[in-house]
Write a protein that holds these residues in place. Structure first.
Motif, PDB file in Angstrom:
ATOM      1  N   LEU A  26       0.811  -1.220   0.000  1.00  0.00           N
ATOM      2  CA  LEU A  26       0.000   0.000   0.000  1.00  0.00           C
ATOM      3  C   LEU A  26       0.845   1.270   0.000  1.00  0.00           C
ATOM      4  CD1 LEU A  26      -2.884   1.097   0.046  1.00  0.00           C
ATOM      5  CD2 LEU A  26      -2.791   0.979   2.546  1.00  0.00           C
ATOM      6  N   ILE A  27       1.882   1.312   0.795  1.00  0.00           N
ATOM      7  CA  ILE A  27       2.696   2.532   0.894  1.00  0.00           C
ATOM      8  C   ILE A  27       3.391   2.840  -0.424  1.00  0.00           C
ATOM      9  CG2 ILE A  27       4.694   3.580   2.034  1.00  0.00           C
ATOM     10  CD1 ILE A  27       3.768   2.029   4.579  1.00  0.00           C
ATOM     11  N   THR A  28       4.013   1.842  -1.025  1.00  0.00           N
ATOM     12  CA  THR A  28       4.689   2.055  -2.308  1.00  0.00           C
ATOM     13  C   THR A  28       3.696   2.446  -3.390  1.00  0.00           C
ATOM     14  OG1 THR A  28       6.435   0.510  -1.709  1.00  0.00           O
ATOM     15  CG2 THR A  28       6.147   0.969  -4.061  1.00  0.00           C
ATOM     16  N   ARG A  29       2.553   1.797  -3.396  1.00  0.00           N
ATOM     17  CA  ARG A  29       1.544   2.099  -4.411  1.00  0.00           C
ATOM     18  C   ARG A  29       1.012   3.525  -4.254  1.00  0.00           C
ATOM     19  NH1 ARG A  29       0.564   1.536  -9.334  1.00  0.00           N
ATOM     20  NH2 ARG A  29      -1.576   1.137  -9.923  1.00  0.00           N
ATOM     21  N   PHE A  30       0.798   3.958  -3.028  1.00  0.00           N
ATOM     22  CA  PHE A  30       0.330   5.318  -2.773  1.00  0.00           C
ATOM     23  C   PHE A  30       1.361   6.342  -3.256  1.00  0.00           C
ATOM     24  CE2 PHE A  30      -0.186   9.037   0.050  1.00  0.00           C
ATOM     25  CZ  PHE A  30      -1.465   9.406  -0.331  1.00  0.00           C
ATOM     26  N   PHE A  32       3.497   5.889  -5.589  1.00  0.00           N
ATOM     27  CA  PHE A  32       3.485   5.805  -7.045  1.00  0.00           C
ATOM     28  C   PHE A  32       2.376   6.679  -7.625  1.00  0.00           C
ATOM     29  CE2 PHE A  32       2.245   3.810 -11.067  1.00  0.00           C
ATOM     30  CZ  PHE A  32       3.463   3.731 -11.704  1.00  0.00           C
ATOM     31  N   HIS A  33       1.188   6.581  -7.043  1.00  0.00           N
ATOM     32  CA  HIS A  33       0.057   7.382  -7.532  1.00  0.00           C
ATOM     33  C   HIS A  33       0.317   8.879  -7.360  1.00  0.00           C
ATOM     34  CE1 HIS A  33      -2.732   4.248  -8.561  1.00  0.00           C
ATOM     35  NE2 HIS A  33      -2.712   3.723  -7.358  1.00  0.00           N
ATOM     36  N   ASN A  34       0.985   9.263  -6.291  1.00  0.00           N
ATOM     37  CA  ASN A  34       1.165  10.683  -5.995  1.00  0.00           C
ATOM     38  C   ASN A  34       2.429  11.298  -6.569  1.00  0.00           C
ATOM     39  OD1 ASN A  34      -0.948  12.025  -4.773  1.00  0.00           O
ATOM     40  ND2 ASN A  34      -0.540  11.101  -2.791  1.00  0.00           N
ATOM     41  N   GLY A  35       3.319  10.505  -7.115  1.00  0.00           N
ATOM     42  CA  GLY A  35       4.528  11.149  -7.590  1.00  0.00           C
ATOM     43  C   GLY A  35       5.382  10.417  -8.585  1.00  0.00           C
ATOM     44  N   LYS A  36       5.393   9.108  -8.539  1.00  0.00           N
ATOM     45  CA  LYS A  36       6.334   8.376  -9.382  1.00  0.00           C
ATOM     46  C   LYS A  36       5.799   8.037 -10.766  1.00  0.00           C
ATOM     47  CE  LYS A  36       8.953   6.393  -5.598  1.00  0.00           C
ATOM     48  NZ  LYS A  36       9.481   5.181  -4.990  1.00  0.00           N
ATOM     49  N   SER A  37       4.489   7.882 -10.884  1.00  0.00           N
ATOM     50  CA  SER A  37       3.950   7.521 -12.196  1.00  0.00           C
ATOM     51  C   SER A  37       3.980   8.729 -13.127  1.00  0.00           C
ATOM     52  CB  SER A  37       2.536   6.964 -12.074  1.00  0.00           C
ATOM     53  OG  SER A  37       1.656   7.940 -11.573  1.00  0.00           O
ATOM     54  N   LEU A  38       4.155   8.476 -14.400  1.00  0.00           N
ATOM     55  CA  LEU A  38       4.255   9.540 -15.393  1.00  0.00           C
ATOM     56  C   LEU A  38       3.069   9.571 -16.342  1.00  0.00           C
ATOM     57  CD1 LEU A  38       8.050   9.188 -16.235  1.00  0.00           C
ATOM     58  CD2 LEU A  38       6.966  10.799 -14.666  1.00  0.00           C
ATOM     59  N   LYS A  39       2.271   8.521 -16.331  1.00  0.00           N
ATOM     60  CA  LYS A  39       1.101   8.494 -17.201  1.00  0.00           C
ATOM     61  C   LYS A  39      -0.017   7.723 -16.520  1.00  0.00           C
ATOM     62  CE  LYS A  39       2.838   4.514 -19.740  1.00  0.00           C
ATOM     63  NZ  LYS A  39       3.139   3.948 -21.040  1.00  0.00           N
ATOM     64  N   GLY A  40      -1.211   7.905 -17.026  1.00  0.00           N
ATOM     65  CA  GLY A  40      -2.363   7.203 -16.473  1.00  0.00           C
ATOM     66  C   GLY A  40      -3.342   8.149 -15.812  1.00  0.00           C
ATOM     67  N   PHE A  41      -4.445   7.586 -15.364  1.00  0.00           N
ATOM     68  CA  PHE A  41      -5.542   8.354 -14.778  1.00  0.00           C
ATOM     69  C   PHE A  41      -5.100   9.162 -13.564  1.00  0.00           C
ATOM     70  CE2 PHE A  41      -9.040   8.689 -11.727  1.00  0.00           C
ATOM     71  CZ  PHE A  41      -9.995   9.328 -12.492  1.00  0.00           C
ATOM     72  N   THR A  42      -4.332   8.542 -12.670  1.00  0.00           N
ATOM     73  CA  THR A  42      -4.025   9.207 -11.404  1.00  0.00           C
ATOM     74  C   THR A  42      -3.087  10.397 -11.554  1.00  0.00           C
ATOM     75  OG1 THR A  42      -2.281   7.613 -10.878  1.00  0.00           O
ATOM     76  CG2 THR A  42      -4.489   7.165 -10.007  1.00  0.00           C
ATOM     77  N   VAL A  43      -2.321  10.461 -12.621  1.00  0.00           N
ATOM     78  CA  VAL A  43      -1.398  11.579 -12.827  1.00  0.00           C
ATOM     79  C   VAL A  43      -2.157  12.898 -12.956  1.00  0.00           C
ATOM     80  CG1 VAL A  43       0.279  12.563 -14.431  1.00  0.00           C
ATOM     81  CG2 VAL A  43       0.395  10.152 -13.843  1.00  0.00           C
TER      82      VAL A  43
END
Length: 90
Positions: A26-30, A32-43
């Motif tokens: 959960l912590i890593t995924r959270f 990722f959603h808030n800063g590490k991902s570069l594309k997708g819905f959550t960005v």
């Protein structure tokens, strides 16, 4: 090693959007959603807060619950129960 599985609901206060997902970290995924991902819905709708989380021992149970929350009834429950609780905190 025993895995833990989490079904979670994120909420974007500025955009009033929700996102439902499932993970074993959960912590890593959270993060990722808030800063590490570069594309997708959550960005598009950052920042996210963790609005709701449920714990499961079996991955199959977590997947089932994630599907329930992504259904029409599940989305309505999130909208009518979870989101008002979050809004009242802020």
């Amino acid at each position: 090693m025993e895995d833990n599985f989490f079904v979670y609901v994120l909420y974007s206060i500025p955009f009033r959007k929700t996102y439902t997902g499932m993970t074993s970290d959960l912590i890593t995924r959270f993060k990722f959603h808030n800063g590490k991902s570069l594309k997708g819905f959550t960005v598009r709708y950052r920042p996210w807060i963790l609005a709701h989380v449920e714990y499961f021992v079996l991955k199959s149970d977590a997947i089932k619950r994630e599907k329930e929350l992504k259904s029409g009834k599940g989305r309505e429950w999130i909208k009518s129960v979870i989101i008002p609780r979050i809004i009242n905190l802020y």
